[in-house]
Design an enzyme around this catalytic site. Structure first.
Site, PDB file in Angstrom:
ATOM      1  N   SER A   1       0.826  -1.262   0.035  1.00  0.00           N
ATOM      2  CA  SER A   1      -0.105   0.133  -0.126  1.00  0.00           C
ATOM      3  C   SER A   1       1.145   1.179  -0.036  1.00  0.00           C
ATOM      4  O   SER A   1       2.063   1.034   0.339  1.00  0.00           O
ATOM      5  CB  SER A   1      -0.987   0.091   1.297  1.00  0.00           C
ATOM      6  OG  SER A   1       0.027   0.245   2.329  1.00  0.00           O
TER       7      SER A   1
ATOM      8  N   ASP B   1      -1.354  -1.941  -3.936  1.00  0.00           N
ATOM      9  CA  ASP B   1      -2.772  -2.022  -3.304  1.00  0.00           C
ATOM     10  C   ASP B   1      -3.341  -0.397  -3.103  1.00  0.00           C
ATOM     11  O   ASP B   1      -2.672   0.328  -2.582  1.00  0.00           O
ATOM     12  CB  ASP B   1      -2.682  -2.671  -1.934  1.00  0.00           C
ATOM     13  CG  ASP B   1      -4.027  -3.146  -1.294  1.00  0.00           C
ATOM     14  OD1 ASP B   1      -4.984  -3.289  -2.017  1.00  0.00           O
ATOM     15  OD2 ASP B   1      -4.038  -2.981  -0.167  1.00  0.00           O
ATOM     16  N   HIS B   2      -4.375  -0.236  -3.637  1.00  0.00           N
ATOM     17  CA  HIS B   2      -5.173   0.844  -3.477  1.00  0.00           C
ATOM     18  C   HIS B   2      -4.205   2.043  -4.039  1.00  0.00           C
ATOM     19  O   HIS B   2      -4.226   3.158  -3.344  1.00  0.00           O
ATOM     20  CB  HIS B   2      -5.449   1.320  -2.348  1.00  0.00           C
ATOM     21  CG  HIS B   2      -6.598   0.352  -1.620  1.00  0.00           C
ATOM     22  ND1 HIS B   2      -8.067   0.571  -2.107  1.00  0.00           N
ATOM     23  CD2 HIS B   2      -6.691  -0.924  -0.806  1.00  0.00           C
ATOM     24  CE1 HIS B   2      -8.619  -0.744  -1.401  1.00  0.00           C
ATOM     25  NE2 HIS B   2      -7.895  -1.298  -0.846  1.00  0.00           N
TER      26      HIS B   2
ATOM     27  N   ASN C   1      -8.275 -10.454  -0.711  1.00  0.00           N
ATOM     28  CA  ASN C   1      -7.081  -9.583  -0.067  1.00  0.00           C
ATOM     29  C   ASN C   1      -7.141  -9.681   1.146  1.00  0.00           C
ATOM     30  O   ASN C   1      -8.428  -9.543   2.199  1.00  0.00           O
ATOM     31  CB  ASN C   1      -7.580  -8.003  -0.225  1.00  0.00           C
ATOM     32  CG  ASN C   1      -7.122  -7.436  -1.842  1.00  0.00           C
ATOM     33  OD1 ASN C   1      -6.667  -8.335  -2.531  1.00  0.00           O
ATOM     34  ND2 ASN C   1      -7.044  -6.248  -1.907  1.00  0.00           N
ATOM     35  N   ILE C   2      -6.101  -9.917   1.919  1.00  0.00           N
ATOM     36  CA  ILE C   2      -5.925 -10.141   3.398  1.00  0.00           C
ATOM     37  C   ILE C   2      -4.733  -9.310   4.065  1.00  0.00           C
ATOM     38  O   ILE C   2      -3.562  -9.532   3.693  1.00  0.00           O
ATOM     39  CB  ILE C   2      -5.626 -11.590   3.743  1.00  0.00           C
ATOM     40  CG1 ILE C   2      -7.185 -12.430   3.331  1.00  0.00           C
ATOM     41  CG2 ILE C   2      -5.545 -11.973   5.380  1.00  0.00           C
ATOM     42  CD1 ILE C   2      -6.982 -14.066   3.050  1.00  0.00           C
ATOM     43  N   ASP C   3      -5.231  -8.626   4.975  1.00  0.00           N
ATOM     44  CA  ASP C   3      -4.126  -7.788   5.692  1.00  0.00           C
ATOM     45  C   ASP C   3      -4.253  -7.817   7.125  1.00  0.00           C
ATOM     46  O   ASP C   3      -3.349  -8.150   8.030  1.00  0.00           O
ATOM     47  CB  ASP C   3      -4.190  -6.464   5.348  1.00  0.00           C
ATOM     48  CG  ASP C   3      -3.017  -5.544   5.823  1.00  0.00           C
ATOM     49  OD1 ASP C   3      -2.065  -6.148   6.439  1.00  0.00           O
ATOM     50  OD2 ASP C   3      -2.910  -4.229   5.526  1.00  0.00           O
TER      51      ASP C   3
ATOM     52  N   HIS D   1     -11.814  -7.020  -1.780  1.00  0.00           N
ATOM     53  CA  HIS D   1     -11.000  -6.509  -0.515  1.00  0.00           C
ATOM     54  C   HIS D   1     -11.671  -6.850   0.582  1.00  0.00           C
ATOM     55  O   HIS D   1     -12.747  -7.393   0.792  1.00  0.00           O
ATOM     56  CB  HIS D   1     -11.011  -4.949  -1.007  1.00  0.00           C
ATOM     57  CG  HIS D   1      -9.910  -4.601  -1.892  1.00  0.00           C
ATOM     58  ND1 HIS D   1      -8.976  -3.823  -1.631  1.00  0.00           N
ATOM     59  CD2 HIS D   1      -9.928  -4.831  -3.291  1.00  0.00           C
ATOM     60  CE1 HIS D   1      -8.415  -3.698  -2.828  1.00  0.00           C
ATOM     61  NE2 HIS D   1      -8.931  -4.367  -3.833  1.00  0.00           N
TER      62      HIS D   1
ATOM     63  N   HIS E   1     -12.682  -2.854   5.170  1.00  0.00           N
ATOM     64  CA  HIS E   1     -11.308  -2.943   5.519  1.00  0.00           C
ATOM     65  C   HIS E   1     -11.218  -3.135   7.160  1.00  0.00           C
ATOM     66  O   HIS E   1     -12.089  -2.168   7.860  1.00  0.00           O
ATOM     67  CB  HIS E   1     -10.361  -1.733   4.898  1.00  0.00           C
ATOM     68  CG  HIS E   1     -10.066  -1.927   3.467  1.00  0.00           C
ATOM     69  ND1 HIS E   1     -11.000  -1.063   2.732  1.00  0.00           N
ATOM     70  CD2 HIS E   1      -9.450  -2.799   2.811  1.00  0.00           C
ATOM     71  CE1 HIS E   1     -10.530  -1.462   1.443  1.00  0.00           C
ATOM     72  NE2 HIS E   1      -9.825  -2.656   1.589  1.00  0.00           N
ATOM     73  N   GLY E   2     -10.175  -3.575   7.755  1.00  0.00           N
ATOM     74  CA  GLY E   2     -10.105  -3.666   9.104  1.00  0.00           C
ATOM     75  C   GLY E   2     -10.739  -4.598  10.023  1.00  0.00           C
ATOM     76  O   GLY E   2     -11.092  -5.418   9.235  1.00  0.00           O
TER      77      GLY E   2
HETATM   78  P1  13P Z   1      -8.507  -6.572   5.436  1.00  0.00           P
HETATM   79  O1  13P Z   1      -8.324  -5.300   6.225  1.00  0.00           O
HETATM   80  O2  13P Z   1      -9.952  -7.093   5.667  1.00  0.00           O
HETATM   81  O3  13P Z   1      -7.415  -7.535   5.816  1.00  0.00           O
HETATM   82  O4  13P Z   1      -8.492  -6.189   3.920  1.00  0.00           O
HETATM   83  C1  13P Z   1      -7.353  -5.888   3.294  1.00  0.00           C
HETATM   84  C2  13P Z   1      -7.412  -5.313   2.078  1.00  0.00           C
HETATM   85  O5  13P Z   1      -8.510  -5.227   1.231  1.00  0.00           O
HETATM   86  C3  13P Z   1      -6.209  -4.787   1.361  1.00  0.00           C
HETATM   87  O6  13P Z   1      -6.608  -4.075   0.134  1.00  0.00           O
HETATM   88  O1  G3H Z   2      -6.662  -1.416   2.263  1.00  0.00           O
HETATM   89  C1  G3H Z   2      -6.045  -1.505   3.323  1.00  0.00           C
HETATM   90  C2  G3H Z   2      -4.756  -2.249   3.453  1.00  0.00           C
HETATM   91  O2  G3H Z   2      -4.985  -3.155   4.616  1.00  0.00           O
HETATM   92  C3  G3H Z   2      -3.455  -1.721   3.601  1.00  0.00           C
HETATM   93  O3  G3H Z   2      -3.443  -0.873   4.716  1.00  0.00           O
HETATM   94  O4  G3H Z   2      -2.990   1.431   4.019  1.00  0.00           O
HETATM   95  O5  G3H Z   2      -2.820   0.760   6.190  1.00  0.00           O
HETATM   96  O6  G3H Z   2      -1.280  -0.012   4.667  1.00  0.00           O
HETATM   97  P1  G3H Z   2      -2.488   0.386   4.936  1.00  0.00           P
HETATM   98 ZN    ZN Z   3      -8.330  -3.059   0.235  1.00  0.00          ZN
END
Ligand code: 13P
Ligand code: G3H
Ligand code: ZN
Length: 313
Positions: free
Chosen positions: A50, A83-84, A257-259, A214, A181-182
């Protein structure tokens, strides 16, 4: 093998009824954990960066960490994805800087403006052999400190997708069907439910076209518990049920997508070790455990949710 684009990955995933995991990377331990898990399970993988990750770790460090992972795991296809991406300039910078895939996220703009911005990125990226993901519809949640309130989020409108894909020439499309997200995706006491009816309508409009989901973390409650028992305060953290993600992976959804789940695993490991050993001050003592948790999360996703185990072969 060198970094690959997602074209072949998505073609096989679509036909095979599974999805490729796209995991966010921010430091060495996370890159190692994801690629070791994928390597051991012979799974193709997408490593995504990101704007916040680039700010934190620096573009060059992240690219070089990913190059190291390629050397350590030569048998699996790895794509490096932005990403984004918020505008043309960050997409261009990643195309020029060695990424094989970029996301232009102009979903906050009106439909025609989203088309124009996306098309410009597609033209530049395709000229350089890089693929592009775009987004239609708005997800709730937090990205790079920008918070989209639930009431400002909106589902993707199936009647818009065909025109969007045709006019932009984009390679994959992120849609909004109820994920966010989150770590706080659903209100406590409500039943988390993705809008599979919208997904299926979209599939019918653009058959064979790869869809991206996402905000697909499940927020493992065992990690939330460990965090909260060791000084954390994550109240009512709720994710997407994994059976719904499995269902999505069997459909046109080719990228998940998994963060947040990685962050939870890492934080749980670090908090647990430091509470049990207040005398520790060597980062290797607690990051080893955090990294092992991230690896376990990724292995579980590949085997039990995405269905991508063995698909690198
Ligand atoms: P999560 O916050 O659900 O892991 O989503 C991550 C994401 O979509 C990154 O682009
Ligand atoms: O889309 C969100 C992802 O989890 C990336 O998060 O922008 O805090 O790195 P970030
Ligand atoms: Zn995302």
């Amino acid at each position: 093998m060198p970094l690959v684009t997602t074209t072949d990955m998505f073609k096989k995933a679509y036909a095979g009824g599974y999805a490729i995991g796209a995991f966010n990377v921010n430091n060495m331990e996370i890159v190692q954990a994801i690629t070791e898990a994928a390597g051991e399970l012979n799974s193709p993988i997408i490593l995504q960066v990101s704007a916040g990750a680039r700010k934190y770790a620096n573009h060059t460090y992240l690219v070089k960490l990913v190059e190291a992972a390629l050397i350590e795991n030569p048998q699996i296809p790895i794509a490096l994805h932005l990403d984004h991406g918020a505008d043309f300039d960050i997409c261009k910078s990643c195309v020029d800087g060695g990424f094989t895939s970029v996301m232009i996220d102009a979903s906050k703009y009106p439909f025609q403006e989203n088309i124009e911005i996306t098309k410009k990125v597609v033209e530049y990226a395709h000229d350089h052999g890089v693929v592009v993901e775009a987004e239609l519809g708005k997800l709730a949640g937090i990205e790079d400190d920008v918070k989209v309130k639930a009431e400002d989020s909106s589902y993707t409108q199936p009647e818009e997708v065909e025109e969007f894909v045709d006019k932009t020439g984009v390679d994959s499309l992120a849609i909004a069907i109820g994920t966010s997200h989150g770590a706080y995706k659903f209100k406590p006491g409500t039943k988390p439910q993705l809008r599979f009816d919208i997904l299926h309508e979209i599939e019918k409009k653009i058959p064979g076209f790869p869809i991206v989901l996402h905000g697909a973390s499940s927020v493992p409650q065992e990690y939330v518990k460990i965090i909260n028992e060791n000084g954390g305060a994550l109240k009512d953290a709720i994710g997407v049920p994994e059976d719904q993600l499995r269902e999505a992976a069997r459909s046109a959804v080719c990228k998940i997508n998994i963060d947040s789940d990685l962050r939870l695993g890492l934080t749980a490991g670090v908090r647990e070790v430091l509470s049990q050993h207040p005398d520790y001050f060597d980062p290797r003592q607690y990051l080893t455990v955090g990294r092992a948790n991230v690896k376990a999360v990724v292995a579980h996703k590949i085997k039990d949710v995405l269905g991508s185990e063995g698909k690198a072969l």
